[in-house]
Structures are given as C-alpha cells and as structure tokens.
Scaffold this motif. Sequence first.
Motif, PDB file in Angstrom:
ATOM      1  N   THR A   1     -12.894  18.885  25.421  1.00 31.93           N
ATOM      2  CA  THR A   1     -11.500  19.328  25.322  1.00 31.93           C
ATOM      3  C   THR A   1     -11.420  20.779  24.874  1.00 31.93           C
ATOM      4  OG1 THR A   1     -10.793  17.078  24.775  1.00 31.93           O
ATOM      5  CG2 THR A   1      -9.266  18.879  24.263  1.00 31.93           C
ATOM      6  N   ASN A   2     -12.094  21.097  23.756  1.00 36.69           N
ATOM      7  CA  ASN A   2     -12.111  22.482  23.284  1.00 36.69           C
ATOM      8  C   ASN A   2     -12.867  23.391  24.235  1.00 36.69           C
ATOM      9  OD1 ASN A   2     -10.625  22.888  20.864  1.00 36.69           O
ATOM     10  ND2 ASN A   2     -12.100  21.625  19.758  1.00 36.69           N
ATOM     11  N   LEU A   3     -13.843  22.843  24.916  1.00 41.20           N
ATOM     12  CA  LEU A   3     -14.578  23.630  25.901  1.00 41.20           C
ATOM     13  C   LEU A   3     -13.652  24.059  27.033  1.00 41.20           C
ATOM     14  CD1 LEU A   3     -17.408  24.695  26.607  1.00 41.20           C
ATOM     15  CD2 LEU A   3     -17.778  22.589  27.896  1.00 41.20           C
TER      16      LEU A   3
ATOM     17  N   ALA B   1      -6.751  14.365  18.471  1.00 49.14           N
ATOM     18  CA  ALA B   1      -7.058  15.677  17.887  1.00 49.14           C
ATOM     19  C   ALA B   1      -8.439  16.142  18.345  1.00 49.14           C
ATOM     20  CB  ALA B   1      -7.007  15.602  16.366  1.00 49.14           C
ATOM     21  N   THR B   2      -8.535  17.450  18.645  1.00 48.85           N
ATOM     22  CA  THR B   2      -9.806  17.985  19.136  1.00 48.85           C
ATOM     23  C   THR B   2     -10.753  18.353  18.001  1.00 48.85           C
ATOM     24  OG1 THR B   2      -8.852  20.203  19.227  1.00 48.85           O
ATOM     25  CG2 THR B   2      -8.725  18.873  21.220  1.00 48.85           C
ATOM     26  N   TYR B   3     -10.258  18.364  16.767  1.00 50.48           N
ATOM     27  CA  TYR B   3     -11.141  18.608  15.626  1.00 50.48           C
ATOM     28  C   TYR B   3     -10.580  17.884  14.406  1.00 50.48           C
ATOM     29  CZ  TYR B   3      -7.715  22.252  14.432  1.00 50.48           C
ATOM     30  OH  TYR B   3      -6.559  22.935  14.145  1.00 50.48           O
ATOM     31  N   SER B   4     -11.460  17.614  13.455  1.00 43.83           N
ATOM     32  CA  SER B   4     -11.064  16.903  12.236  1.00 43.83           C
ATOM     33  C   SER B   4     -10.629  17.911  11.171  1.00 43.83           C
ATOM     34  CB  SER B   4     -12.242  16.073  11.712  1.00 43.83           C
ATOM     35  OG  SER B   4     -13.299  16.940  11.306  1.00 43.83           O
ATOM     36  N   MET B   5     -10.065  17.413  10.077  1.00 48.25           N
ATOM     37  CA  MET B   5      -9.671  18.268   8.969  1.00 48.25           C
ATOM     38  C   MET B   5     -10.887  18.979   8.379  1.00 48.25           C
ATOM     39  SD  MET B   5      -6.439  18.252   8.776  1.00 48.25           S
ATOM     40  CE  MET B   5      -6.258  19.067   7.188  1.00 48.25           C
ATOM     41  N   MET B   6     -12.033  18.278   8.321  1.00 43.81           N
ATOM     42  CA  MET B   6     -13.248  18.891   7.811  1.00 43.81           C
ATOM     43  C   MET B   6     -13.683  20.060   8.696  1.00 43.81           C
ATOM     44  SD  MET B   6     -15.414  18.977   5.380  1.00 43.81           S
ATOM     45  CE  MET B   6     -15.010  17.414   4.586  1.00 43.81           C
ATOM     46  N   ASP B   7     -13.574  19.876  10.015  1.00 44.09           N
ATOM     47  CA  ASP B   7     -13.897  20.972  10.937  1.00 44.09           C
ATOM     48  C   ASP B   7     -12.992  22.169  10.682  1.00 44.09           C
ATOM     49  OD1 ASP B   7     -15.855  19.452  12.152  1.00 44.09           O
ATOM     50  OD2 ASP B   7     -14.465  18.636  13.651  1.00 44.09           O
ATOM     51  N   LYS B   8     -11.718  21.898  10.452  1.00 43.99           N
ATOM     52  CA  LYS B   8     -10.751  22.961  10.211  1.00 43.99           C
ATOM     53  C   LYS B   8     -11.120  23.754   8.956  1.00 43.99           C
ATOM     54  CE  LYS B   8      -5.908  23.596   8.919  1.00 43.99           C
ATOM     55  NZ  LYS B   8      -4.607  22.930   8.720  1.00 43.99           N
TER      56      LYS B   8
ATOM     57  N   LEU C   1      -1.207  25.633  22.841  1.00 51.23           N
ATOM     58  CA  LEU C   1      -1.637  24.365  23.422  1.00 51.23           C
ATOM     59  C   LEU C   1      -2.636  23.656  22.509  1.00 51.23           C
ATOM     60  CD1 LEU C   1      -2.063  25.416  27.165  1.00 51.23           C
ATOM     61  CD2 LEU C   1      -0.154  24.186  26.124  1.00 51.23           C
ATOM     62  N   SER C   2      -3.557  24.444  21.941  1.00 47.87           N
ATOM     63  CA  SER C   2      -4.530  23.868  21.010  1.00 47.87           C
ATOM     64  C   SER C   2      -3.838  23.375  19.746  1.00 47.87           C
ATOM     65  CB  SER C   2      -5.600  24.912  20.664  1.00 47.87           C
ATOM     66  OG  SER C   2      -6.533  24.389  19.752  1.00 47.87           O
TER      67      SER C   2
ATOM     68  N   ASP D   1      -2.251  17.928  16.315  1.00 52.24           N
ATOM     69  CA  ASP D   1      -1.216  17.435  15.402  1.00 52.24           C
ATOM     70  C   ASP D   1      -0.316  18.560  14.905  1.00 52.24           C
ATOM     71  OD1 ASP D   1       0.153  15.445  14.075  1.00 52.24           O
ATOM     72  OD2 ASP D   1      -1.027  15.696  12.237  1.00 52.24           O
ATOM     73  N   LEU D   2       0.069  19.465  15.833  1.00 51.11           N
ATOM     74  CA  LEU D   2       1.029  20.542  15.541  1.00 51.11           C
ATOM     75  C   LEU D   2       0.562  21.418  14.376  1.00 51.11           C
ATOM     76  CD1 LEU D   2       4.284  18.400  15.814  1.00 51.11           C
ATOM     77  CD2 LEU D   2       3.198  19.747  17.602  1.00 51.11           C
ATOM     78  N   ASP D   3      -0.699  21.767  14.401  1.00 51.61           N
ATOM     79  CA  ASP D   3      -1.274  22.617  13.353  1.00 51.61           C
ATOM     80  C   ASP D   3      -0.734  24.038  13.491  1.00 51.61           C
ATOM     81  OD1 ASP D   3      -2.755  23.810  11.411  1.00 51.61           O
ATOM     82  OD2 ASP D   3      -4.685  23.588  12.421  1.00 51.61           O
ATOM     83  N   VAL D   4      -0.104  24.541  12.431  1.00 49.72           N
ATOM     84  CA  VAL D   4       0.411  25.919  12.427  1.00 49.72           C
ATOM     85  C   VAL D   4      -0.206  26.705  11.260  1.00 49.72           C
ATOM     86  CG1 VAL D   4       2.571  25.429  13.620  1.00 49.72           C
ATOM     87  CG2 VAL D   4       2.458  25.165  11.131  1.00 49.72           C
ATOM     88  N   SER D   5      -1.417  26.367  10.909  1.00 44.49           N
ATOM     89  CA  SER D   5      -2.131  27.045   9.832  1.00 44.49           C
ATOM     90  C   SER D   5      -2.516  28.455  10.284  1.00 44.49           C
ATOM     91  CB  SER D   5      -3.382  26.245   9.465  1.00 44.49           C
ATOM     92  OG  SER D   5      -4.306  26.266  10.543  1.00 44.49           O
ATOM     93  N   PRO D   6      -3.062  29.287   9.369  1.00 40.85           N
ATOM     94  CA  PRO D   6      -3.502  30.645   9.758  1.00 40.85           C
ATOM     95  C   PRO D   6      -4.490  30.670  10.914  1.00 40.85           C
ATOM     96  CG  PRO D   6      -3.445  30.443   7.377  1.00 40.85           C
ATOM     97  CD  PRO D   6      -3.173  29.078   7.922  1.00 40.85           C
ATOM     98  N   LEU D   7      -5.161  29.542  11.149  1.00 40.15           N
ATOM     99  CA  LEU D   7      -6.077  29.448  12.279  1.00 40.15           C
ATOM    100  C   LEU D   7      -5.374  29.779  13.592  1.00 40.15           C
ATOM    101  CD1 LEU D   7      -9.078  28.607  12.565  1.00 40.15           C
ATOM    102  CD2 LEU D   7      -8.270  26.331  13.187  1.00 40.15           C
ATOM    103  N   TYR D   8      -4.076  29.464  13.672  1.00 40.78           N
ATOM    104  CA  TYR D   8      -3.281  29.756  14.862  1.00 40.78           C
ATOM    105  C   TYR D   8      -2.246  30.850  14.605  1.00 40.78           C
ATOM    106  CZ  TYR D   8      -5.256  25.410  16.645  1.00 40.78           C
ATOM    107  OH  TYR D   8      -6.122  24.436  17.068  1.00 40.78           O
TER     108      TYR D   8
END
Length: 278
Positions: free
Chosen positions: A68-70, A171-178, A110-111, A116-123
């Motif tokens: 998916t992430n690929l 989800a394409t990644y877990s909280m630990m991955d994040k 899209l990611s 799960d609608l992640d709007v953290s600094p990662l995005y």
Amino acid sequence: MLTTIRSLRVLANKLYGNAERTVTAKLIQHTGNAIEQARIKMLFDFIFFYCILISPIFFTVLYVQDYTNLMVNGTFYAIFALCLFLMKKGVTVQVVGTIAALNTMIIPMLSSFANDLDVSPLYAIPWLMSCLLGYFVVNLRTALALGVVLFLYLVLVAFMKIQNIPVLLPATYSMMDKYLVTPFFMMVYLVLCLRVWGVYYRNITRLEHQRAMEEQQQFSALINQNLTKQFLLVKGLSRSGKSEYMEGNIELLDACFTEIEKQCDTAIHYLDGPKTEK
C-alpha cells in the motif's frame, strides 16, 4: 578518511550539477530574469532533494513488502519524475510548480486519510511546504487555492472525528511505526526547507549581483566608447587650431577653442553621469 569524504563530496556535487543543468538548461536559456532563474533552480532543488531525502523510506517499504505504501510512494515519485521531464522539455515553471505543489499536497492527504485521518506533523509539514512552493514558484493566488484545499480537508477530518465516522480502510502503518519514523521525517523536512528556500534566497542575491556587474561593465564600455570619440574630436580640433594659429587665422582659432571646450564639457558630462543618477 578525509580524502575519501572529500572525493565523495566532489562526486555528489558533480552529479547534482549535471542533473540540474540537464533538467533546467532549456528553461534558463529562455529567461534573462534573475528571480525567474532562481525560481527554476528552487523548483528543481525541491523535487530533487525531496526524492533523495525520503528514498530510505521507499526502500524500507520495499523491503518489508508494504504494498500500500509502496504504491503511494511510487505514485509520488512518478509525478515528481514527470515534473522533471516537463522541465527538461521547457514547460513553464508555473505549470510544473503547480503539479509539484499538488503532488506534495494530495498524495500525503490520501495517505493521511488511509491512516485513520492522521493530521500529525508527519503530514502537516508537507502540506505547509506545498503552499509555500505554490507561493514562491507560481503566485499568491495558487498558494491561497492550495490553502483552501487544505482547509476543506481539515474540515472533513474534523467532521468525521466529531461524528465518529470510521475510515473503512486498513491503516498502512501502526502507531509504533509513526513514533519511530516521525523524528526522521522531521529532520528530512528541516533539511529540505533549509536547502530549498535558503539556497533560493542565496541564488537571488548572487544572480542580482551578477546582473548588476554585467550592467556596470556594459555602462563602463559605453563610457569608454564615448570618451574615446570625444578625445579623438579634441585631438583633431587641436591640430586644426594649431594650423590656424600658424596661418594667423584668429577667428577660426577661436572657433576651434570654443568647440574644444564644448567637447570637454561633453566628456565631463559622461563621467559625471553615474553620480548624477545616484
């Protein structure tokens, strides 16, 4: 060890320089505006270093077979590759910049939606960089339009969170991955911003200085040309005056002196010209 590091640095600079010239040469040849040239270089730097800096994530996703992430990262790279191809073909920087800004905005959205609608600094930081890219490369209207798109997406996220509407996607990644990947991405975004916009302002200063030096050289050449012409006229008049003096023709001698004075005044005017403009 130092020799090896120096050799690698020289090689990296050479590869970067060759890539930049290959992609931007056609666009830069068709513009003499220093700011426009700096924009072209900034757009290339943004795409080039973004791809380079996040490449470890791409290879990690490939290694763990996260398809998916690929797919998401592959689409991201493919659009940026298209942008570089368009720049090489001479497509205007405004068009390519808009595509690159939308890529930086839409693909992370899209990611974010899938995770799960992640709007953290990662995005959030890529979205901010997208708006900045639209502003610097295209215009304020484009940046505002990107800001409206971002605003609407965040409103959608807020509505779905408040109403407890689930995202029916794995989800394409877990909280630990994040948590593990966030520090790396923050450093990547910091380096990218410093490189792209720091070098952008440095390029503007350098190109403006280069343009000012060229204009100064052209002006100096024009002054030298005019002064040479004036001195040749004075030299000719002085010879004529000498001949008239030897022949005792005082009236023509006075005329020669008057013309010499006039030509000297003209020469002084050329020399005082830059001071008067200041």
